[in-house]
Design a protein around this motif. Structure first.
Motif, PDB file in Angstrom:
ATOM      1  N   MET A 163      16.018 -18.695 -15.713  1.00  0.00           N
ATOM      2  CA  MET A 163      15.625 -19.247 -14.431  1.00  0.00           C
ATOM      3  C   MET A 163      16.727 -20.199 -13.959  1.00  0.00           C
ATOM      4  SD  MET A 163      12.229 -21.630 -13.605  1.00  0.00           S
ATOM      5  CE  MET A 163      11.078 -20.277 -13.792  1.00  0.00           C
ATOM      6  N   LYS A 164      17.103 -20.067 -12.706  1.00  0.00           N
ATOM      7  CA  LYS A 164      18.105 -20.973 -12.151  1.00  0.00           C
ATOM      8  C   LYS A 164      17.517 -22.372 -12.028  1.00  0.00           C
ATOM      9  CE  LYS A 164      20.561 -17.554  -9.429  1.00  0.00           C
ATOM     10  NZ  LYS A 164      20.953 -17.128  -8.087  1.00  0.00           N
ATOM     11  N   ARG A 218      17.725 -24.436  -9.550  1.00  0.00           N
ATOM     12  CA  ARG A 218      17.085 -24.624  -8.241  1.00  0.00           C
ATOM     13  C   ARG A 218      15.641 -24.118  -8.303  1.00  0.00           C
ATOM     14  NH1 ARG A 218      18.307 -24.460  -2.642  1.00  0.00           N
ATOM     15  NH2 ARG A 218      19.866 -25.997  -3.172  1.00  0.00           N
ATOM     16  N   THR A 219      15.455 -22.940  -8.885  1.00  0.00           N
ATOM     17  CA  THR A 219      14.111 -22.379  -9.015  1.00  0.00           C
ATOM     18  C   THR A 219      13.252 -23.280  -9.886  1.00  0.00           C
ATOM     19  OG1 THR A 219      15.045 -20.163  -8.804  1.00  0.00           O
ATOM     20  CG2 THR A 219      12.801 -20.314  -9.670  1.00  0.00           C
ATOM     21  N   GLU A 236      12.168 -26.221  -7.799  1.00  0.00           N
ATOM     22  CA  GLU A 236      11.137 -25.857  -6.823  1.00  0.00           C
ATOM     23  C   GLU A 236       9.780 -25.683  -7.512  1.00  0.00           C
ATOM     24  OE1 GLU A 236      12.256 -22.574  -4.310  1.00  0.00           O
ATOM     25  OE2 GLU A 236      14.178 -23.483  -3.823  1.00  0.00           O
ATOM     26  N   LYS A 237       9.786 -24.996  -8.645  1.00  0.00           N
ATOM     27  CA  LYS A 237       8.534 -24.801  -9.396  1.00  0.00           C
ATOM     28  C   LYS A 237       8.015 -26.148  -9.912  1.00  0.00           C
ATOM     29  CE  LYS A 237       8.351 -20.229  -9.315  1.00  0.00           C
ATOM     30  NZ  LYS A 237       7.333 -19.537  -8.539  1.00  0.00           N
ATOM     31  N   GLU A 281       5.449 -15.394 -14.508  1.00  0.00           N
ATOM     32  CA  GLU A 281       6.884 -15.409 -14.798  1.00  0.00           C
ATOM     33  C   GLU A 281       7.108 -16.072 -16.146  1.00  0.00           C
ATOM     34  OE1 GLU A 281       9.813 -16.857 -11.891  1.00  0.00           O
ATOM     35  OE2 GLU A 281       8.190 -16.730 -10.418  1.00  0.00           O
ATOM     36  N   ASP A 320      10.437 -21.891 -18.521  1.00  0.00           N
ATOM     37  CA  ASP A 320      11.808 -22.367 -18.610  1.00  0.00           C
ATOM     38  C   ASP A 320      11.790 -23.771 -19.193  1.00  0.00           C
ATOM     39  OD1 ASP A 320      14.732 -22.033 -17.501  1.00  0.00           O
ATOM     40  OD2 ASP A 320      14.064 -24.012 -16.850  1.00  0.00           O
TER      41      ASP A 320
END
Length: 130
Positions: free
Chosen positions: A1-2, A4-5, A8-9, A35, A38
């Motif tokens: 997972m990036k 940024r993601t 956001e999460k 998903e 992370d």
């Protein structure tokens, strides 16, 4: 997972925790929607929750004519997330990256003034932490 993601999460999970008193683990599971998890996402959410009082104190000292309770939920939790990264992830993430990321996320999830507001408050916090 990036990253940024993950941010956001994390914002979405922190918002849920703030609004509905959800448990961090449950909030993370809910925002992941099947998903893969992370470690950075978990660190952001759990760390922000764990240090919430200290983080809220830093934010409150840098608000002008606002109280933490009066802030929009998205802005309040994005500030918490940003302050956590500034204070506890500085070895890994440069302060300017934290600010840039918070501003970009504010443009996506906040209102028209959110990005400027987030930038102003986080810039003040950054100066105090240097």
């Amino acid at each position: 997972m990036k990253r940024r993601t993950a941010r956001e999460k994390a914002l979405q999970a922190l918002f849920q925790i703030d609004v509905s008193d959800a448990e961090p683990t449950a909030a993370i599971e809910h925002v992941l929607e099947e998903e893969q998890g992370d470690s950075y996402l978990s660190r952001l959410v759990n760390g922000t929750v764990e240090h919430k009082q200290e983080i809220d104190g830093l934010i409150t000292r840098n608000l002008e004519k606002w109280s933490l309770e009066r802030l929009a939920g998205v802005d309040r939790n994005l500030l918490r997330l940003g302050v956590f990264e500034l204070k506890y992830c500085s070895e890994e993430v440069p302060a300017n990256v934290v600010l840039d990321e918070a501003i970009e996320i504010a443009k996506l999830y906040g209102d028209d003034q959110s990005s400027k507001f987030i930038n102003g408050v986080l810039s003040k916090v950054k100066q105090q932490l240097i």
